[in-house]
Design an enzyme around this catalytic site. Structure first.
Site, PDB file in Angstrom:
ATOM      1  N   CYS A  90       0.138  -2.077  -1.299  1.00  0.00           N
ATOM      2  CA  CYS A  90      -0.114  -1.298  -0.730  1.00  0.00           C
ATOM      3  C   CYS A  90      -0.606  -0.089  -0.967  1.00  0.00           C
ATOM      4  CB  CYS A  90       1.610  -0.832  -0.384  1.00  0.00           C
ATOM      5  SG  CYS A  90       1.418   0.222   1.418  1.00  0.00           S
ATOM      6  N   CYS A  97       4.770   5.246  -1.926  1.00  0.00           N
ATOM      7  CA  CYS A  97       6.338   5.974  -1.268  1.00  0.00           C
ATOM      8  C   CYS A  97       7.552   5.784  -2.449  1.00  0.00           C
ATOM      9  CB  CYS A  97       6.882   5.657   0.404  1.00  0.00           C
ATOM     10  SG  CYS A  97       5.438   5.076   1.772  1.00  0.00           S
ATOM     11  N   CYS A 106       9.480 -11.096  10.116  1.00  0.00           N
ATOM     12  CA  CYS A 106       8.496  -9.507   9.167  1.00  0.00           C
ATOM     13  C   CYS A 106       7.198  -9.550   8.697  1.00  0.00           C
ATOM     14  CB  CYS A 106      10.138  -8.900   8.539  1.00  0.00           C
ATOM     15  SG  CYS A 106       8.855  -7.710   7.737  1.00  0.00           S
ATOM     16  N   CYS A 151       9.984   2.959  -2.331  1.00  0.00           N
ATOM     17  CA  CYS A 151       9.566   1.021  -2.617  1.00  0.00           C
ATOM     18  C   CYS A 151       9.274   0.498  -2.958  1.00  0.00           C
ATOM     19  CB  CYS A 151       8.274   1.279  -0.882  1.00  0.00           C
ATOM     20  SG  CYS A 151       8.253  -0.514   0.454  1.00  0.00           S
ATOM     21  N   GLU A 179       4.377 -12.117   0.639  1.00  0.00           N
ATOM     22  CA  GLU A 179       5.845 -12.648   1.533  1.00  0.00           C
ATOM     23  C   GLU A 179       5.865 -12.185   3.176  1.00  0.00           C
ATOM     24  OE1 GLU A 179       8.021 -12.766  -2.773  1.00  0.00           O
ATOM     25  OE2 GLU A 179       8.281 -10.760  -1.781  1.00  0.00           O
ATOM     26  N   CYS A 221      14.561  -4.912   3.472  1.00  0.00           N
ATOM     27  CA  CYS A 221      13.415  -4.110   3.200  1.00  0.00           C
ATOM     28  C   CYS A 221      13.184  -3.072   1.775  1.00  0.00           C
ATOM     29  CB  CYS A 221      14.103  -2.887   3.901  1.00  0.00           C
ATOM     30  SG  CYS A 221      14.234  -3.195   5.716  1.00  0.00           S
TER      31      CYS A 221
END
Ligand code: SAH
Length: 372
Positions: A127, A131, A120, A134, A107, A357
């Site tokens: 990932c 975290c 962005c 997230c 994305e 975010c």
């Protein structure tokens, strides 16, 4: 897990056996032309067409003789990511779900301001950092994006806003780049560096390093390199002021604790009061948002040319956190401000299309599950 897996530099062949010219750096483009028996100036011309004019095919390249265009079309391609979905938020934030030429989906988000805006970009599919706040972090790392996948995200966004040929700096909608999408850019350094070098090139897309910000959760070994080789602005996802808490929230901290991370920030080449390091700090209710946390944050960053971005937590289904209240966020911001650091509260953008975010990619997975 921590050491980046990096994909090779070489020109990648498309499914049709054609060489994709997108994502090659200057040297790679020169080599690709040389392999076709073309002189170096052809590489400069093709570069100009792809990155300044936004050409999508060789027939548009009218400064090239017809037989040269025909040969290029037989052997090479200008591949953009496929658009799976494009959505525009009520606040005009736009998000693309893209099929990366190298495989997988990513994305990309454009966040408009009055007369400019930030794009962005994602650096990885998924990932590896896990975290806990997230949503991308709840998904495994699928693969590193290569430079074609990363530059391709920008080409698609510029197509969407019709910003070809590259407009001059003052009049651009896509004026800034933030490496803040899915993935940890410093764990895919070679590909990110190649992509940013292409994006910064003055004879092409020409976005200056001053308008590019790379955000890292803290893979310390590549921070200095990023400053020396790319010279872009640095943002650090700090989020906690003690190792005990940061170990939980941002697990890469167990390998590179706060003191090491901040030492790398103090040494970051090019950081000064005109070019501050941004510390991102997510506001988690009752977790990291006390007045004492704010004061400790100020003590930690003392002496670093810094600004602080306070990010209200964006919730996702099953997230083990809540966002701090507006009053608590305001108090935190005032304490940091009173100590002499700018500490704006980021207004979440694009929440209605899950473009804010920490919300990236998850929508795709959910939609697919729901539709399955
Ligand atoms: N891996 C890099 C790049 C991602 S940037 C990094 O960690 O910096 C994305 C930013 O959004 C990071 O600061 C990240 O910590 C923050 N973020 C992640 N999940 C979020 C959420 N649910 N709400 C608000 N911000 C979030």
């Amino acid at each position: 897990m921590i050491d980046g897996i990096e994909t090779p530099t070489a020109a990648r062949e498309t499914g049709a056996g054609l060489v994709n010219l997108v994502g090659l750096d200057r040297a790679g483009m020169g080599q690709a032309m040389a392999e076709l028996g073309l002189p170096a100036f052809r590489a400069r011309q093709v570069w100009h067409w792809i990155y300044h004019r936004g050409a999508r095919g060789f027939d548009e390249m009218t400064t090239l003789a017809k037989p040269v265009r025909a040969m290029l079309a037989q052997r090479c391609a200008i591949v953009r990511p496929g658009i799976v979905r494009e959505q525009t938020s009520s606040d005009r934030t736009r998000k693309w779900l893209l099929r990366a030429p190298g495989g997988g989906e990513v994305e990309t988000v454009y966040i408009p301001e009055e007369d400019r805006g930030a794009l962005c970009l994602s650096s990885q599919v998924g990932c590896a950092l896990t975290c806990t706040f997230c949503h991308t972090g709840t998904q495994d790392l699928v693969r590193n994006l290569d430079s074609a996948d990363i530059v391709g995200q920008l080409l698609v966004a510029r197509d969407s806003y019709g910003e070809w040929p590259s407009p001059s700096n003052g009049t651009r909608l896509l004026s800034n780049i933030v490496m803040m999408g899915m993935g940890e850019p410093l764990l895919n350094y070679a590909n990110v560096a190649r992509a940013l070098t292409i994006i910064m090139d003055q004879e092409g897309i020409a976005i200056s390093k001053r308008r590019i910000t790379l955000s890292t959760a803290g893979y310390v070994p590549n921070i200095r390199r990023c400053g020396e080789e790319l010279g872009v602005n640095l943002a650090i996802s700090l989020h906690a002021v003690t190792d005990e808490l940061r170990d939980q929230l941002v697990p890469i901290n167990r390998k590179f604790p706060i003191a090491e991370l901040l030492a790398a920030c103090r040494d970051y080449p090019g950081a000064n009061n005109a070019r501050r390091i941004t510390f991102e700090y997510i506001m988690l209710k009752g977790v990291n948002d006390s007045a004492a946390d704010a004061r400790a944050l100020v003590r930690l960053i003392k002496g670093i040319p810094a600004k602080v971005n306070l990010i209200p937590f964006n919730a996702w289904p099953g997230a083990p956190f809540d966002c701090s209240t507006a009053a608590v966020i305001r108090r935190f911001s005032e304490i940091v401000n009173d100590a002499g650091y700018s500490a704006p509260v980021r207004i979440p953008r694009g929440r209605d299309i899950l473009a804010a975010c920490g919300q990236l990619k998850s929508a795709t997975e959910r939609a697919r599950r729901a539709g399955a």
